[in-house]
Design a protein around this motif. Structure first.
Motif, short mmCIF file in Angstrom:
data_model
loop_
_atom_site.label_atom_id
_atom_site.label_comp_id
_atom_site.label_asym_id
_atom_site.label_seq_id
_atom_site.Cartn_x
_atom_site.Cartn_y
_atom_site.Cartn_z
N TYR A 75 -1.70 6.28 -6.73
CA TYR A 75 -2.98 5.60 -6.87
C TYR A 75 -3.89 5.94 -5.69
O TYR A 75 -3.45 5.98 -4.54
N ARG A 76 -5.18 6.15 -6.00
CA ARG A 76 -6.12 6.55 -4.95
C ARG A 76 -7.46 5.82 -5.05
O ARG A 76 -8.33 6.02 -4.21
N TYR A 94 0.54 4.04 -2.88
CA TYR A 94 0.20 5.41 -2.49
C TYR A 94 1.26 6.39 -3.00
O TYR A 94 0.93 7.46 -3.52
N GLU A 95 2.52 6.00 -2.88
CA GLU A 95 3.60 6.86 -3.37
C GLU A 95 3.53 7.04 -4.88
O GLU A 95 3.94 8.09 -5.40
N VAL A 116 -8.23 6.74 2.49
CA VAL A 116 -8.97 6.18 1.36
C VAL A 116 -9.93 5.12 1.88
O VAL A 116 -9.50 4.04 2.31
N TRP A 125 -5.18 1.28 3.58
CA TRP A 125 -5.72 2.35 2.74
C TRP A 125 -6.55 3.32 3.58
O TRP A 125 -6.48 4.54 3.39
N VAL A 142 0.83 -1.21 0.00
CA VAL A 142 0.00 0.00 0.00
C VAL A 142 0.87 1.26 0.00
O VAL A 142 0.56 2.24 -0.70
N ASP A 143 1.97 1.25 0.75
CA ASP A 143 2.88 2.41 0.74
C ASP A 143 3.41 2.66 -0.67
O ASP A 143 3.47 3.80 -1.14
N LYS A 200 -4.65 5.89 5.24
CA LYS A 200 -4.19 6.97 4.38
C LYS A 200 -5.36 7.84 3.89
O LYS A 200 -5.21 8.64 2.98
#
Length: 331
Positions: free
Chosen positions: A180-181, A176-177, A211, A206, A172-173, A209
């Protein structure tokens, strides 16, 4: 049929007792070098090999380990089975592979394995029910059981598993970097008492973060065909503007099927339109036509851990081991 030479015949030829012959073929047993030489020479002439089944009556060990598998359609099973059987054989153990299916359920398999006096059972599949394995037919004398490559939710049955929490945090990290959302997750075959927990960790990280909207796709089994069918159903039913921008599949086989469908039948680009992530680092995923980003389980270390418990070198307890993220062009 050829009559096998017996330990008594070797003993007579070597001029020693039958028990000296047995000690000559027992690692670490007390025996003089001269006696051992005479026994081995006589054994070579008579083409004698020790009867391990007969020896098991005295040692109460058969050096056989039953491996239960219930999802042979998943090709990722093969690398694990190759490593497992190789390491078992290196330890002087033999794997007895048992196919769990509609005609041979877990209770029958366990009773059959117990009758064969296996030293341990490794559960290497998806659908091992706690209530089934606790059946009243199964008594205290059953061989010890271990779960390999999945979490165990069965009391008294330890597991050796890749650290799913660490794996999904890394995945996921990374996603996210990359920006992608709109994530989605494809599950495989419904698991019972041996779960993976990958979906829940994916959702939790997610949400951490910010989401909250995560699409969940389901496949009924671990196969490329099932992965393709699941993503086909999703893409047909969802408005293109609302599609996920990244899809994580519970394993690589599902991901490869999904990628073929996304590109072949919908004409979408990977990763430009939809990025795809798998899990397991199956060899085909590394081919240039796929370039699948995935997570590699520590297969050798996991197998060594479960064999260490079987051999008594390690305490029988659940072991969680870290793997590594493998980033390729699909993300």
């Amino acid at each position: 049929m050829r009559k096998r030479a017996t330990a008594k015949e070797v003993a007579d030829a070597a001029g020693v007792s039958k028990w000296t012959v047995i000690r000559a073929f027992t690692p670490g047993a007390s025996i003089t070098e001269e006696s051992k030489r005479r026994v081995l020479e006589a054994a070579a002439v008579l083409n004698y090999t020790p009867n391990l089944l007969a020896r098991s009556l005295a040692t109460n060990l058969t050096h056989q380990v039953a491996v239960f598998v219930d999802d042979f359609a998943n090709p990722q099973k093969l690398p694990f089975l190759e490593t497992l059987t190789e390491r078992l054989q290196a330890e002087g153990l033999v794997a007895v592979l048992i196919n769990i299916n509609n005609h041979f359920d877990h209770v029958h398999a366990l009773l059959n394995a117990d009758q064969r006096q296996v030293d341990a059972v490794i559960l290497f599949g998806t659908a091992f029910r706690n209530e089934t394995l606790s059946d009243r037919q199964l008594g205290r004398g059953m061989p010890p059981m271990f779960v390999l490559a999945r979490d165990s939710q069965i009391d008294g049955v330890p597991a050796v598993v890749c650290d799913a929490e660490l794996a999904l945090r890394d995945i996921v990290d990374h996603l996210y970097e990359r920006g992608y959302r709109r994530p989605g997750f494809m599950t495989g075959a419904p698991a019972l008492s041996t779960a993976l927990r990958r979906r829940q960790h994916f959702i939790d990280f997610w949400k951490g973060k910010g989401v909250d909207e995560i699409a969940i796709l389901s496949a009924d089994r671990y196969s490329a065909e099932a992965g393709a069918g699941s993503v086909r159903h999703y893409l047909n039913d969802i408005d293109p503007a609302a599609r996920v921008d990244v899809l994580m599949c519970e394993n690589d086989i599902l991901a490869l099927g999904a990628m073929d469908e996304i590109r072949g039948n919908f004409g979408l680009r990977i990763p430009d339109d939809i990025a795809v992530v798998g899990f397991d680092n199956y060899e085909l995923g590394g081919a240039s036509c796929y370039g699948l980003t995935t997570y590699e389980q520590p297969r050798i270390e996991m197998v060594q851990a479960v064999i260490g418990m079987i051999k008594g070198r390690l305490e029988p307890e659940t072991v969680t081991l870290p793997g590594k993220l493998v980033v390729r062009t699909s993300t």
